[in-house]
Design a protein around this motif. Sequence first.
Motif, PDB file in Angstrom:
ATOM      1  N   VAL A 113    -140.438  16.367  70.450  1.00 37.88           N
ATOM      2  CA  VAL A 113    -140.893  17.337  69.204  1.00 37.88           C
ATOM      3  C   VAL A 113    -140.880  18.613  69.905  1.00 37.88           C
ATOM      4  O   VAL A 113    -141.364  18.978  71.027  1.00 37.88           O
ATOM      5  CB  VAL A 113    -142.379  16.987  69.028  1.00 37.88           C
ATOM      6  N   SER A 117    -141.928  23.565  65.760  1.00 38.26           N
ATOM      7  CA  SER A 117    -142.280  22.823  64.493  1.00 38.26           C
ATOM      8  C   SER A 117    -143.046  21.540  64.764  1.00 38.26           C
ATOM      9  O   SER A 117    -142.677  20.912  65.892  1.00 38.26           O
ATOM     10  CB  SER A 117    -140.914  22.677  63.714  1.00 38.26           C
ATOM     11  N   HIS A 118    -143.785  21.061  63.990  1.00 39.23           N
ATOM     12  CA  HIS A 118    -144.141  19.678  63.969  1.00 39.23           C
ATOM     13  C   HIS A 118    -143.827  18.854  63.086  1.00 39.23           C
ATOM     14  O   HIS A 118    -144.189  17.785  63.147  1.00 39.23           O
ATOM     15  CB  HIS A 118    -145.728  19.910  63.999  1.00 39.23           C
ATOM     16  N   GLN A 119    -142.762  19.344  62.240  1.00 39.46           N
ATOM     17  CA  GLN A 119    -142.496  18.579  60.887  1.00 39.46           C
ATOM     18  C   GLN A 119    -141.127  17.630  61.542  1.00 39.46           C
ATOM     19  O   GLN A 119    -140.075  18.089  61.005  1.00 39.46           O
ATOM     20  CB  GLN A 119    -142.150  19.444  60.041  1.00 39.46           C
ATOM     21  N   ASP A 121    -139.178  14.294  61.566  1.00 35.45           N
ATOM     22  CA  ASP A 121    -139.156  13.220  60.650  1.00 35.45           C
ATOM     23  C   ASP A 121    -137.995  12.042  61.237  1.00 35.45           C
ATOM     24  O   ASP A 121    -137.070  12.441  61.783  1.00 35.45           O
ATOM     25  CB  ASP A 121    -138.687  13.594  59.376  1.00 35.45           C
ATOM     26  N   ARG A 158    -137.778  19.274  59.462  1.00 43.05           N
ATOM     27  CA  ARG A 158    -137.676  19.307  58.161  1.00 43.05           C
ATOM     28  C   ARG A 158    -137.917  20.962  57.743  1.00 43.05           C
ATOM     29  O   ARG A 158    -137.004  21.276  56.726  1.00 43.05           O
ATOM     30  CB  ARG A 158    -138.690  18.625  57.286  1.00 43.05           C
ATOM     31  N   VAL A 247    -141.282  12.794  55.206  1.00 44.32           N
ATOM     32  CA  VAL A 247    -141.431  14.177  54.316  1.00 44.32           C
ATOM     33  C   VAL A 247    -141.804  14.048  52.894  1.00 44.32           C
ATOM     34  O   VAL A 247    -142.657  14.550  52.164  1.00 44.32           O
ATOM     35  CB  VAL A 247    -140.319  15.197  54.395  1.00 44.32           C
ATOM     36  N   GLN A 252    -147.847  13.172  54.141  1.00 42.05           N
ATOM     37  CA  GLN A 252    -146.834  13.098  54.849  1.00 42.05           C
ATOM     38  C   GLN A 252    -146.910  12.749  56.173  1.00 42.05           C
ATOM     39  O   GLN A 252    -147.846  12.798  56.817  1.00 42.05           O
ATOM     40  CB  GLN A 252    -146.122  14.574  55.180  1.00 42.05           C
ATOM     41  N   TRP A 254    -145.475  12.759  59.964  1.00 43.41           N
ATOM     42  CA  TRP A 254    -144.411  13.428  61.187  1.00 43.41           C
ATOM     43  C   TRP A 254    -144.585  12.635  62.518  1.00 43.41           C
ATOM     44  O   TRP A 254    -145.787  12.362  62.818  1.00 43.41           O
ATOM     45  CB  TRP A 254    -145.278  15.022  61.339  1.00 43.41           C
ATOM     46  N   ARG A 256    -145.299  12.128  66.258  1.00 42.47           N
ATOM     47  CA  ARG A 256    -146.014  12.909  67.221  1.00 42.47           C
ATOM     48  C   ARG A 256    -145.932  12.241  68.443  1.00 42.47           C
ATOM     49  O   ARG A 256    -145.538  11.006  68.700  1.00 42.47           O
ATOM     50  CB  ARG A 256    -147.424  12.569  66.758  1.00 42.47           C
TER      51      ARG A 256
END
Length: 279
Positions: A113, A117-119, A121, A158, A247, A252, A254, A256
Amino acid sequence: MKIVRVRTPDGDLPGLVPVDDDRVVLLAPDELELALTASPDERAALVDERGGGSIPLDGAHLLAPVPRPPKFLAIGLNYAEHVAETGRSRPELPLFFNKQSTCVVGPGEPIEVPRVSHQVDYEGELGMVIGRRCRDVGAADAASVVAGYVVVNDVSVRDWQQRSPTMTLGKSFDTHGPIGPWIVTADELGDPHGRSLRTWVNDELLQDGDTAQMITNCWEQIELLSTVCTLEVGDVIATGTPAGVGVARDPQIWLRDGDVVRIEIDGVGTLENPVVGPR
């Protein structure tokens, strides 16, 4: 037959795994291209010739079967239910983009990660590996240029993807191109369409599709891409993801730190990677 790369005391080596066999027949460090371009009979001859230099498949440290593809191409919005879940319209021309080849990692290697960003996918996909340098290949002949098939996780950041018109930035973070655990040769798999494709995150089934559901099938993808550019030995083409991406879910999902992503394609194999970070 399966084409692999393994870590050994003598370095990282390509190898061949015969059907219904539990051994990896090791090749020389520079013979990955030979394995990809060889005919089924030539691969069988290599196994007979090199069979004395083998290690057990069970417990072997498998690596990304192609460490740095000359090109890592992927298609977006190629399953109707995935198009629907994104709320977008089906593109008039198939939506291809590049993943930078430095994103490639192998089975068991961590997906990182990023700190920005934490988004992050997941996208389970069938990958094709090109086995012959070619240009202007018609759909009817496309199967002849494929060395084999591999499981791909088209990991996507994303927010970066959506901010970049070409999507390349959000698709190319380091470690965001897991492929593996091996390449199943085209003669072993047969038709790549009609293969179940499932993705789990922490043992929760999130994608459950079938490669027969592609809007633009494997052969049509090769026809289109080879019209534009020369395809080279070792190129990887990720053929699209079915519905169920994080997403599009409510809430949603994500990836982790501590998650594990597992993708299984019938007849091809299972690719599993842990998630670490953020970095």
